[in-house]
Design an enzyme around this catalytic site. Structure first.
Site, mmCIF file in Angstrom:
data_model
loop_
_atom_site.group_PDB
_atom_site.id
_atom_site.type_symbol
_atom_site.label_atom_id
_atom_site.label_comp_id
_atom_site.label_asym_id
_atom_site.label_seq_id
_atom_site.Cartn_x
_atom_site.Cartn_y
_atom_site.Cartn_z
ATOM 1 C CE LYS A 27 -3.791 1.925 2.583
ATOM 2 N NZ LYS A 27 -3.352 3.446 2.622
ATOM 3 N N GLY A 28 0.263 2.374 -0.359
ATOM 4 C CA GLY A 28 0.965 3.751 -0.497
ATOM 5 C C GLY A 28 1.280 4.217 1.095
ATOM 6 C CB VAL A 30 3.307 0.725 3.923
ATOM 7 C CG1 VAL A 30 1.978 0.901 4.149
ATOM 8 C CG2 VAL A 30 4.047 0.432 2.647
ATOM 9 C CB THR A 34 12.415 3.361 3.622
ATOM 10 O OG1 THR A 34 12.044 4.735 3.681
ATOM 11 C CG2 THR A 34 13.364 3.096 4.676
ATOM 12 C CG ASP A 56 5.419 5.237 -7.341
ATOM 13 O OD1 ASP A 56 5.147 5.322 -5.952
ATOM 14 O OD2 ASP A 56 4.497 5.771 -8.066
ATOM 15 C CD GLU A 226 -2.521 2.799 10.157
ATOM 16 O OE1 GLU A 226 -2.957 3.074 8.875
ATOM 17 O OE2 GLU A 226 -1.865 3.710 10.724
ATOM 18 C CG ASN A 253 8.360 0.751 7.948
ATOM 19 O OD1 ASN A 253 9.020 0.772 9.014
ATOM 20 N ND2 ASN A 253 8.409 1.558 7.049
#
Lengths: 353, 433
Positions: A27-28, A30, A34, A56, A226, A253
């Site tokens: 998902k965007g 997250v 990195t 991306d 989440e 993360n």
């Protein structure tokens, strides 16, 4: 009991020497960039050459490394075998305008297929990368929707090429008969577009086979504890299964740990909320290697920060270890320098304690 | 319930009948936009909607004394230059609203709802910054202020259901329970959008050729061509197509809020109308060539040439794309709101997004910074360091040439998940003041 659980790190990826393609997605927001950057750094320490590619359209790789990257591989500062590039699969392909007659029909037909130019650009990029001879290639992909469509390109292009070939052979034969019947001159020549497509076909077939080979390709899912990220990870894992792409690593993360520094009521509440979803992750993916990364108070950008954070990829994070104590002291010193009065009081406590 | 796809396939109806068609979707719309509605009509709708209907009816009744022709004429003349292009029912409702609160002071939120044209708000930004929560809370706030609102999610993840704590899947309009005014949500179904695109671009020039080939004993060849199933090549529509199709459908809502996919998707969305225009143009050109070839062959044998298809769905789709492109750059009715979080990486991406939007002439006025640590008198060490990091990002925003010109709005990091209409109302009151 502990011995039965999969290793809670990404060490298995480093150990798998036959691995050539590594995709990092999720998902965007997250932390994919990195994680993919650090993974590339870890791989660079055990491989002869590593290339990390950002697919991306909203490139972040330059931000992560604090260095400008382009469409061609650029050596990352501080490394001798790590390269990076940012690619946009939507780059326009050469225009096939100017062709007339039957060839024009095929060109128009090919170019009229939505997304075909995207797939061709991706194919061209893969062809280029193949000739560069990197030991391992890491993809920093776009958020899930883009990634799933990106992974479909090889299969889509293969199908499209087959149909175009069939169409031309049958239609071409028909028009040949027509030409002979009416004595028309032969208008047919080799179609430049089809020729180009044929050139790509072998590469696409090879890459398509490699993507489905668990020894050569794996997909690393990055998420945060989440609900939405858990939901999208599940969707991603299921789609990858359909595409026959191997995935057995999950990186969670931004985890809040029960640390001495985490005292506020707000963070405690968020910690309890996260724990609920962490439990669900372990229940859903009991056969995956799950790596948990802590939420840091500061942003991880720049090569030095990425290197420092990379240790947490190879060793499970424990907030109560002696290393953590060292970090605590470093933070205290940092705080003391900001406020002299408070610093003296803190220093007294540390000495007495 | 009428399906949304029927709007795409049918030819554009008259303005009046369009309202009638849409009113089938919701009783609320019917009551809201038609002053001639009687109370008995609402007896067929759900009890929840009934209570809303009664409220609307009561509001209109309180103004009944001054609702004369002269009053209405003066009001219209005062507010609008051109009367001919107005939708009478719609503007009447808006007129009543403006009379009801003449002394309200101007604020950021009031500016967002000013004017009588339909407003489009597109919320975009980096992934995971809270676009859906911001879009949903904005929609709830609009609805609570009496503006019929539609919120559309085009992100494949479909997080809108999670935000409203209500199942909105299925690709159909779903009324959201809770707000005072009509609020509908729509999660675009990629499968349906794909089918619509494919059906619109279906090439049907084969009939004449098939008859001709049959006459020459080559019918088998045409059958084989059909078996190629070229339609499968259209299985991967370009990203953003679902937004375009959603926009091209006409709803009777004052405000439409779009919860878009992460930045990369949005950047492609901006160039989509041009992309599709070229793509459809090529398809039409190809069809024209096939038609020409067919006509040439037929003329040799003395057959009549068929006339062009007057109701070409593909041409209509192309026209809609042009309208969408114009809509994106309409400074009066469209606004793009960028959502970000206070980190250097997210701010950098927001800056690039703002630059791209400016380059595409898309209006951008507002920037929301989400997940800010709330003010606290006793920070723990973690929060203290985090807060300094966030302040650094905020300074970066103020110094950035792209973002410093935008109106900055702040949203706090809260200790619970924002799910359900009450939580969204709470968040909306903080952000959209």
């Amino acid at each position: 009991m502990a011995a039965d659980l999969p290793e809670a790190t990404v060490q298995n990826i480093l150990d798998q020497e036959s691995l050539k393609w590594v995709f990092v997605g999720g998902k965007g927001g997250v932390g994919k960039t990195t994680c993919s950057s650090i993974l590339a750094i870890c791989l660079a320490s055990v491989r002869s050459s590593v290339l990390i590619i950002s697919t991306d359209p909203a490139h972040n790789l330059s931000d992560a490394f604090q260095q400008r990257f382009t469409k061609s591989p650029t050596l990352v500062q501080g490394f001798s075998n790590l390269f990076a590039m940012e690619v946009d699969p939507t780059v326009e392909t050469d225009d096939m305008a100017g062709t007339d007659g039957m060839d024009g029909l095929f060109s128009d037909l090919a170019n009229a297929i939505p997304g075909i130019d995207e797939a061709m650009s991706f194919a061209e990029m893969l062809k280029l990368v193949q000739t560069m001879d990197y030991a391992t290639i890491v993809f920093d992909t776009a958020p899930t929707g883009h990634t799933l469509r990106l992974l479909q390109f090889p299969a889509t292009l293969e199908k499209g090429l087959s149909k175009l070939m069939s169409l031309k052979s049958r239609f071409g034969g028909l028009m040949t008969q027509m030409s002979r019947m009416f004595g028309m001159e032969d208008e047919f020549g080799e179609d430049a577009l089809l020729g180009r497509l044929e050139g790509l076909k072998d590469v696409i077939e090879q890459v398509n086979r490699q993507f489905k080979d668990p020894d050569m390709t794996t997909f690393v899912c990055v998420c945060i504890p989440e609900f939405l990220s858990l939901y999208e990870t599940e969707r991603l894992v299921q789609e990858l299964a359909k595409f026959e792409i191997d995935t057995h690593n999950i990186i969670i993360n931004q985890v809040l740990y029960d640390d001495e520094d985490v005292e506020s009521k707000l963070l405690r509440a968020r910690m309890r909320m996260q724990q609920k979803y962490l439990d669900q992750f372990y229940m859903l993916y009991d056969d995956f290697n799950i790596t948990k990364l802590p939420l840091l108070p500061e942003e991880v950008t720049g090569v030095e920060a990425l290197k420092a954070f990379s240790h947490k990829f190879l060793t499970p994070y424990h907030p109560t270890t002696s290393r953590s104590n060292v970090e605590e002291l470093e933070r205290k010193v940092h705080t003391l320098r900001l406020q002299l009065k408070t610093a003296e009081e803190e220093l007294e406590r540390v000495k007495s304690g | 319930m009428a399906t949304l796809s029927s709007y795409l396939l049918s030819s554009p109806p008259l303005c009046k009948s369009r309202f009638s068609a849409t009113s089938l979707v919701s009783g609320i719309d019917f009551i809201s936009f038609s002053p001639r509605t009687t109370l008995s009509s609402s007896s067929t709708v759900l009890p929840a909607i009934l209570s809303l209907s009664v409220k609307h009816n009561r509001r209109r009744n309180s103004l009944q004394g001054s609702n004369s022709k002269v009053f209405l004429f003066l009001n219209l003349k005062q507010d609008w230059i051109s009367l001919a292009s107005l939708d009478f029912d719609f503007d009447f409702w808006v007129s009543v609203k403006s009379v009801a609160s003449p002394t309200e002071t101007i604020s950021e939120f009031d500016e967002m709802v000013s004017g009588t044209k339909r407003k489009y708000y597109m919320l975009g930004g980096k992934g995971g910054v809270g676009k859906t929560s911001c879009a949903a809370s904005l929609a709830v706030r609009f609805a609570n202020n009496g503006h019929p609102t539609l919120v559309v999610s085009t992100d494949p993840a479909h997080s809108l259901s999670d935000s409203f704590a209500q199942d909105l899947t299925g690709g159909m309009l779903v009324p959201v329970e809770g707000p005072e005014a009509p609020l509908f949500a729509l999660e675009i179904n990629p499968e349906k959008a794909r089918e619509e695109f494919r059906s619109a671009s279906q090439m049907n020039g084969g009939t004449g050729v098939k008859d001709f080939m049959d006459g020459m004993g080559l019918g088998m060849l045409v059958e084989q061509l059909g078996e190629l199933k070229l339609g499968e090549l259209l299985d991967t529509p370009p990203p953003g197509l679902d937004e375009a199709i959603a926009i091209s459908k006409e709803f009777c809502y004052s405000i439409i809020v779009f919860d878009t996919a992460p930045t990369g998707h949005t950047l492609r969305l901006l160039s989509l109308p041009d992309f599709l225009d070229a793509s459809i143009g090529k398809i039409l050109k190809l069809r024209q060539k096939i038609t020409s070839a067919t006509s040439a062959i037929k003329s040799v044998f003395g057959k009549e040439e068929k006339g062009p298809d007057a109701a070409d769905k593909l041409e209509k789709l192309r026209e809609r794309m042009v309208k969408v492109r114009e809509l994106f750059r309409d400074t009066e009715s469209t606004e793009f709101v960028i959502v970000t979080i206070p980190t250097v990486m997210a701010v950098s991406e927001s800056s690039r997004l703002s630059a791209s939007l400016k380059k595409e002439s898309v209006p951008v006025k507002r920037l929301i910074v989400n997940q800010l640590l709330p003010p606290s008198s006793s920070d723990c060490k973690f929060c203290s360091i985090k807060r300094k990091d966030q302040m650094r990002a905020l300074d970066m925003i103020r110094e950035d040439s792209e973002l410093s010109a935008l109106t900055l709005m702040e949203a706090p990091l809260v200790d619970m998940e924002i799910r359900g209409v009450p939580a969204l109302r709470f968040l909306g009151d903080i952000i959209w003041k």
